[in-house]
Design a protein around this motif. Structure first.
Motif, PDB file in Angstrom:
ATOM      1  N   LEU A   1       0.842  -1.202   0.000  1.00 30.83           N
ATOM      2  CA  LEU A   1       0.000   0.000   0.000  1.00 30.83           C
ATOM      3  C   LEU A   1       0.878   1.253   0.000  1.00 30.83           C
ATOM      4  CD1 LEU A   1      -2.775  -1.011   2.571  1.00 30.83           C
ATOM      5  CD2 LEU A   1      -2.782  -1.282   0.085  1.00 30.83           C
ATOM      6  N   ALA A   2       1.994   1.169  -0.732  1.00 25.54           N
ATOM      7  CA  ALA A   2       2.932   2.290  -0.779  1.00 25.54           C
ATOM      8  C   ALA A   2       2.862   3.056  -2.094  1.00 25.54           C
ATOM      9  CB  ALA A   2       4.358   1.778  -0.546  1.00 25.54           C
ATOM     10  N   ALA A   3       2.612   2.354  -3.178  1.00 26.37           N
ATOM     11  CA  ALA A   3       2.675   2.990  -4.494  1.00 26.37           C
ATOM     12  C   ALA A   3       1.463   3.871  -4.759  1.00 26.37           C
ATOM     13  CB  ALA A   3       2.805   1.937  -5.587  1.00 26.37           C
ATOM     14  N   GLY A   4       1.677   4.891  -5.580  1.00 26.08           N
ATOM     15  CA  GLY A   4       0.594   5.805  -5.913  1.00 26.08           C
ATOM     16  C   GLY A   4       0.044   5.558  -7.296  1.00 26.08           C
ATOM     17  N   GLU A   5      -0.482   4.372  -7.515  1.00 28.40           N
ATOM     18  CA  GLU A   5      -1.100   4.118  -8.819  1.00 28.40           C
ATOM     19  C   GLU A   5      -2.392   3.322  -8.652  1.00 28.40           C
ATOM     20  OE1 GLU A   5       1.027   1.787 -11.642  1.00 28.40           O
ATOM     21  OE2 GLU A   5       1.825   0.393 -10.164  1.00 28.40           O
ATOM     22  N   PRO A   6      -3.409   3.660  -9.461  1.00 27.84           N
ATOM     23  CA  PRO A   6      -4.685   2.941  -9.376  1.00 27.84           C
ATOM     24  C   PRO A   6      -4.491   1.446  -9.626  1.00 27.84           C
ATOM     25  CG  PRO A   6      -4.904   4.910 -10.729  1.00 27.84           C
ATOM     26  CD  PRO A   6      -3.438   4.722 -10.483  1.00 27.84           C
ATOM     27  N   ASP A   7      -5.303   0.648  -8.973  1.00 32.56           N
ATOM     28  CA  ASP A   7      -5.230  -0.806  -9.166  1.00 32.56           C
ATOM     29  C   ASP A   7      -6.116  -1.269 -10.316  1.00 32.56           C
ATOM     30  OD1 ASP A   7      -7.269   0.094  -7.254  1.00 32.56           O
ATOM     31  OD2 ASP A   7      -7.878  -1.993  -7.157  1.00 32.56           O
ATOM     32  N   PHE A   8      -6.798  -0.336 -10.971  1.00 31.70           N
ATOM     33  CA  PHE A   8      -7.684  -0.694 -12.082  1.00 31.70           C
ATOM     34  C   PHE A   8      -6.893  -0.801 -13.381  1.00 31.70           C
ATOM     35  CE2 PHE A   8     -10.211   1.727  -9.019  1.00 31.70           C
ATOM     36  CZ  PHE A   8     -11.240   0.832  -8.776  1.00 31.70           C
ATOM     37  N   ASP A   9      -7.415  -1.594 -14.304  1.00 38.16           N
ATOM     38  CA  ASP A   9      -6.842  -1.630 -15.645  1.00 38.16           C
ATOM     39  C   ASP A   9      -7.220  -0.354 -16.388  1.00 38.16           C
ATOM     40  OD1 ASP A   9      -5.734  -4.159 -15.292  1.00 38.16           O
ATOM     41  OD2 ASP A   9      -7.533  -5.190 -16.034  1.00 38.16           O
ATOM     42  N   THR A  10      -6.395   0.021 -17.349  1.00 36.27           N
ATOM     43  CA  THR A  10      -6.741   1.138 -18.226  1.00 36.27           C
ATOM     44  C   THR A  10      -8.066   0.814 -18.920  1.00 36.27           C
ATOM     45  OG1 THR A  10      -4.395   1.590 -18.642  1.00 36.27           O
ATOM     46  CG2 THR A  10      -5.986   2.492 -20.209  1.00 36.27           C
ATOM     47  N   PRO A  11      -9.023   1.756 -18.940  1.00 41.56           N
ATOM     48  CA  PRO A  11     -10.297   1.496 -19.607  1.00 41.56           C
ATOM     49  C   PRO A  11     -10.111   0.969 -21.033  1.00 41.56           C
ATOM     50  CG  PRO A  11     -10.446   3.521 -18.355  1.00 41.56           C
ATOM     51  CD  PRO A  11      -9.016   3.073 -18.266  1.00 41.56           C
TER      52      PRO A  11
END
Length: 420
Positions: A49-59
């Motif tokens: 839970l350190a990185a700053g990126e969404p866990d979603f796939d690119t639409p």
């Protein structure tokens, strides 16, 4: 006749580095993320839970546009500033969503918003200038100032005031050396969102100082939770001429790996940033730019796809606020945007953890949570506030729940140690 073999002395290579590079600290968020990744690869079940990126796939519509670009041979260099198609689409977006008007020659597309920020700092700051940065701050801002031979000046904010900059404090710290004020809105690491009225008060202070420019980092603008609303600093009266607006595609559209950001501002500054880029990376990736055009065509604020992501982020935020609100001694400022929560755990400092040692600051607390709870989070000292730690909730709700349970159990055992 005896042959004499010449003695070859090894030449010692000068491995010194430039003072500019030596003044820069490595990113702690990158270091902790890499450490957690290495543990996972070694078979340790660490929750990251350190990185700053969404866990979603690119639409899908964006990904398809990128793949179509590849299939159609759209794989060559683009103009340094970005394609006219994308810059025009960015102008349309800024006008309709942010209320600020630009022409394509006032837009510079780069390999991520981080590059856009660095180039802006390098373009406008001279040695000895001061870069005013509210703290807690994004880890790279002070280091970017140092790379420009400028001096970062940190203005502390407080959790009791939702980590928002006090205009009176700002006014008291400005001088003839003040060149750039950086505002991250919504904020990384705190999730704070600046109300329009407060931004107007800050703008009134800025207006008194002719040398002072504003860099408005708006990369999280659409990851925001009602009733909070986002205001672009350049849209405020008298601020367009002195504001450099930074945005991109990584956060809103879950496009971190596509590496695409942009700068919007007065042409004089944008051209200067473009000169730096032309001698560094040249234009951003052609495939990513085609994908970005598709992203901006998804509707206002990214349409339904982005709204779905934001709804999930809010659900996770609400869970963390409730869960850690139940813990004794934890101070919380409820984040209004982005996907981070910045929690004050300083009441746990000064405790001895069995088999670990003393918890004396945010860094040792995070090492303890990684060791005891197998959860990777970022110490607040990386952002200029050692009382807190940053938890990213860009992970599934089930992952967030498991991590919160582990953190709570680890902290409860610390609290027991205090009680004994």
């Amino acid at each position: 006749m005896k042959r004499i073999t010449p003695v070859v002395r090894a030449i010692e290579v000068d491995i010194s580095l430039s003072p500019r590079v030596n003044s820069v600290k490595p990113s702690k968020t990158v270091a902790i993320t890499d450490q957690a990744t290495a543990l996972v690869q070694a078979g340790v079940p660490v929750i990251r839970l350190a990185a700053g990126e969404p866990d979603f796939d690119t639409p899908t519509v964006i990904a398809e546009a990128g793949m179509s670009a590849i299939r159609e041979g759209y794989t060559r260099y683009t103009p340094n500033a970005g394609t006219l198609e994308l810059r025009s689409a960015i102008c349309k977006k800024l006008k309709e969503e942010n209320g600020i008007s630009y022409t394509p020659d006032q837009i510079l597309v780069s390999n991520g918003a981080k590059q856009s920020v660095l180039q802006a700092v390098l373009a406008v700051c001279s040695p000895g200038d001061e870069v005013i940065i509210p703290g807690p701050f994004y880890v790279s801002y002070p280091e970017m100032a140092r790379l420009a031979d400028a001096t970062p000046v940190i203005l502390p904010t407080h959790i009791s005031e939702d980590f928002l900059l006090d205009p009176k404090l700002l006014e008291s710290k400005l001088s003839d050396k003040s060149r750039l004020l950086i505002i991250c809105n919504p904020s990384n690491p705190t999730g704070s969102v600046y109300p329009r009225k407060l931004l107007e008060q800050i703008a009134q202070v800025v207006a008194k100082h002719p040398r002072l420019l504003v860099l408005s980092d708006e990369i999280y603008e659409h990851i925001i939770y009602a009733p909070a609303t986002h205001t672009s600093f350049a849209s405020l009266p008298g601020m367009w001429e002195r504001t450099l607006t930074i945005n991109g595609f990584s956060k809103t559209f879950a496009m971190t790996g596509w590496r695409l950001g942009y700068l919007a501002g007065p042409k004089h500054f944008v051209v200067a940033c473009g000169k730096i880029q032309s001698q560094a990376t040249s234009g951003a990736g052609s495939v990513s730019q085609k994908a970005a055009v598709a992203a901006l065509g998804m509707g206002y604020a990214g349409g339904e796809a982005v709204a779905t992501m934001v709804k999930a982020f809010k659900e996770r935020r609400d869970y963390l606020v409730q869960t850690f609100g139940e813990l004794e001694g934890v101070k919380i400022s409820v984040p209004q945007g982005a996907f981070y929560i910045f929690l004050d755990f300083s009441s746990y400092y000064g405790t001895e953890a069995e088999g670990f040692g003393m918890i004396k600051d945010s860094e040792s607390l995070c090492r303890y949570l990684l060791d005891k709870g197998q959860v990777a989070v970022v110490p607040g000292n990386a952002f200029g506030d050692d009382t807190c730690i940053r938890i990213s909730y860009a992970a599934s709700l089930s992952t967030i729940q498991a991590a919160a349970d582990s953190i709570k159990n680890a902290l409860i055992s610390l609290r027991r140690a205090v009680s004994v």
